[in-house]
Design an enzyme around this catalytic site. Sequence first.
Site, PDB file in Angstrom:
ATOM      1  N   LYS A  95       0.601  -1.371   0.153  1.00 45.39           N
ATOM      2  CA  LYS A  95      -0.188  -0.026   0.189  1.00 45.39           C
ATOM      3  C   LYS A  95       0.621   1.040   0.055  1.00 45.39           C
ATOM      4  O   LYS A  95       0.700   2.453   0.013  1.00 45.39           O
ATOM      5  CB  LYS A  95      -0.954   0.653   1.211  1.00 45.39           C
ATOM      6  CG  LYS A  95      -1.692  -1.310   1.919  1.00 45.39           C
ATOM      7  CD  LYS A  95      -2.593  -0.666   2.415  1.00 45.39           C
ATOM      8  CE  LYS A  95      -1.936  -1.443   3.927  1.00 45.39           C
ATOM      9  NZ  LYS A  95      -1.408  -2.987   3.941  1.00 45.39           N
TER      10      LYS A  95
ATOM     11  N   VAL B  13      -5.868  -3.828  -1.032  1.00 39.77           N
ATOM     12  CA  VAL B  13      -6.660  -2.749   0.047  1.00 39.77           C
ATOM     13  C   VAL B  13      -7.788  -4.365  -0.333  1.00 39.77           C
ATOM     14  O   VAL B  13      -7.951  -4.431  -1.169  1.00 39.77           O
ATOM     15  CB  VAL B  13      -7.777  -1.904  -0.487  1.00 39.77           C
ATOM     16  CG1 VAL B  13      -8.637  -1.901   1.179  1.00 39.77           C
ATOM     17  CG2 VAL B  13      -6.497  -0.660   0.187  1.00 39.77           C
TER      18      VAL B  13
ATOM     19  N   GLU C  50      -0.223  -7.266  13.057  1.00 30.15           N
ATOM     20  CA  GLU C  50       1.600  -7.091  12.790  1.00 30.15           C
ATOM     21  C   GLU C  50       2.282  -6.523  14.283  1.00 30.15           C
ATOM     22  O   GLU C  50       1.412  -7.116  15.716  1.00 30.15           O
ATOM     23  CB  GLU C  50       0.964  -5.696  12.375  1.00 30.15           C
ATOM     24  CG  GLU C  50       0.655  -4.988  11.111  1.00 30.15           C
ATOM     25  CD  GLU C  50       0.898  -5.336   9.913  1.00 30.15           C
ATOM     26  OE1 GLU C  50       2.474  -5.071  10.147  1.00 30.15           O
ATOM     27  OE2 GLU C  50       0.775  -5.745   9.254  1.00 30.15           O
TER      28      GLU C  50
ATOM     29  N   LYS D  78      -5.215   2.140   4.102  1.00 35.66           N
ATOM     30  CA  LYS D  78      -6.287   1.941   3.297  1.00 35.66           C
ATOM     31  C   LYS D  78      -7.127   3.190   2.818  1.00 35.66           C
ATOM     32  O   LYS D  78      -7.442   3.199   1.638  1.00 35.66           O
ATOM     33  CB  LYS D  78      -6.839   0.437   3.452  1.00 35.66           C
ATOM     34  CG  LYS D  78      -5.907  -0.418   3.621  1.00 35.66           C
ATOM     35  CD  LYS D  78      -6.675  -1.673   4.432  1.00 35.66           C
ATOM     36  CE  LYS D  78      -5.818  -2.767   4.621  1.00 35.66           C
ATOM     37  NZ  LYS D  78      -6.179  -4.530   5.543  1.00 35.66           N
TER      38      LYS D  78
END
Lengths: 352, 352
Positions: free
Chosen positions: A131, A158, A215, A230
């Site tokens: 992204k 996305v 994450e 996003k």
Amino acid sequence: MELRLALLGCGHVGQAFIALAAAKDAELRARYGLDLVFTGGLTRAAGGWAAPAGISAAALAAAAWPRAGRSDGALPSSAAAFAGDALAFAATCPADVLIELTPLDPLTGEPATSHVRAALTAGRHVVTANKGPIAHAYRELRALATAHGVALRFESTVMDGTPLFNLAEFTLPATRITSFRGVLNSTTNYVLGALAGGATLEDALAGARALGIAEANPAYDLDGWDAAVKATVLANVLMGADLRPAQVARLGLGASAMRAARAALPAGHALRQLVEVERATAGGIVAAVRLRALPANDPLAHLAGMETALTLRTDTMGELTLIEGEGGPEQTAFGVLADLVVIARGIGDLAN
Amino acid sequence: MELRLALLGCGHVGQAFIALAAAKDAELRARYGLDLVFTGGLTRAAGGWAAPAGISAAALAAAAWPRAGRSDGALPSSAAAFAGDALAFAATCPADVLIELTPLDPLTGEPATSHVRAALTAGRHVVTANKGPIAHAYRELRALATAHGVALRFESTVMDGTPLFNLAEFTLPATRITSFRGVLNSTTNYVLGALAGGATLEDALAGARALGIAEANPAYDLDGWDAAVKATVLANVLMGADLRPAQVARLGLGASAMRAARAALPAGHALRQLVEVERATAGGIVAAVRLRALPANDPLAHLAGMETALTLRTDTMGELTLIEGEGGPEQTAFGVLADLVVIARGIGDLAN
């Protein structure tokens, strides 16, 4: 046609893509006349290789690279080590398409943006699941792709490979997207679901990590940075905005806000981390990520586990909602494949 | 490029399409180089006309046809009366594309199938919002279109203009749709929602009629015929089946079954008329329409009012759900426009 592919980064998504390309090889040839071959790869851990003659997806899937952690790990003998760094690889590897799959830095979009810029400048198509470049440099990179007559595609940035950008380009012609809202961060959605089921925040986060979706830094998910990046990609591509992730308002997020919102949740409602983007009355586009208590009749209130969803409001179709079931590397890999098929069919708007 | 359009049937959808074409005229020219002109029209009530020189969407939108109920009702002077019947119109009107919008006969698909056959045989592209020809004669008509080098497109046959067929063709390459389930009949969904809110069946049906969504014969909706025809179209196009609507099992439907299912509904569940299509273990494809009690975490359980939805199960993306907000003639008209843009861009598979 043959498309020669170079993989920059090859973690879960890259390996899923190689497997998918192998599984769909015969169908791609029969249906689209498309012959995918791999002519290079580079990862930080396993080094780089180049094979101008090309390695089939099946042969690459059977090789130990990159799992062996070294560049020559059981690659076919046609592959030679690539000595340069990632930027040199993007600029000089022998390929028609650079597939950018390096890790994201949401605050800067680097080094992926530099990789994409180098590949486009060298006349290569780029397909990225990262992204960062699209959130931070979409207009510049799009202009660069146009100037060099190559494609820049990014379906997987996305909601994994869920058709969003290809949907807009090919199935919603002459349509103005006036606003959108979405639940785009699967980790937060998973955590909120676990909280609703009675788990503690700590247990919920541990569960997300065990599933491999969180994450390393949970704040990236819970504090809304992933959703903000996003939202930026969607706003800039689908609505012509020119936002950066830091311009997306992140309101009342984080662990303590989540606990407070849980405690105050009205009966029959579900808590969601919601992205909301709309055109402001005064002009311009405003974007925010916040926790919202959604009533039961909201299609975004019932997303289970790692489902994500996006509702587009349009001037032609009214509201259109897409829900992705359980997403993961296989779905992201599919988006990369979908972008490659668009390039091979020559049906895409190069300027996107 | 210029596309000369002939409208066969011009009720709510046709008039919405003319208005949409007028509203989007400048954008279609600028974005796709597409110039839509109307060269003919025919309805049972208002008769037929032909205008080989073409009438703009704006001029046709301003004219009284077909609302005036006669063929010369305030049409621009370039239009002359067309003396033949609908079949002659499909075969001989001066147009590149026949837009088939006549009323549906779900049991036979006629006379629309004959119209489509005549237009394809005469070398015209066909865009149809009429499910009948696709449910009853898809393979034959597809082969006919291929033989004559023209397109047969039908995005608006299911869920109005929601991208389903264009979605599959352009955004889900090399993807096998293994099964699907959907809530496809908006009238039944509206009625079930009203029943859940405490209305009687009679009141709910009267409400649907007042909204203009119920067929004259409510059994067509409540007894599952509409859903069966849509299931057939989806199964035949997306899964390669060769079903006919009568082969779709319609199980436990109708008013009395609906009342009984309401009475037996478990707490926290919602009643939906569900289409379910899957590959049978023994081969072949089985399709059914039935009332189902869906738990609260099912994305199809929460459709409000006239919303419709479809969940595709695929071998690449897992489950993908599309939800259409309030559908109507404007959304159906958009699907027709989307099909025309595909034809103009030359990106579609003519054989679809």
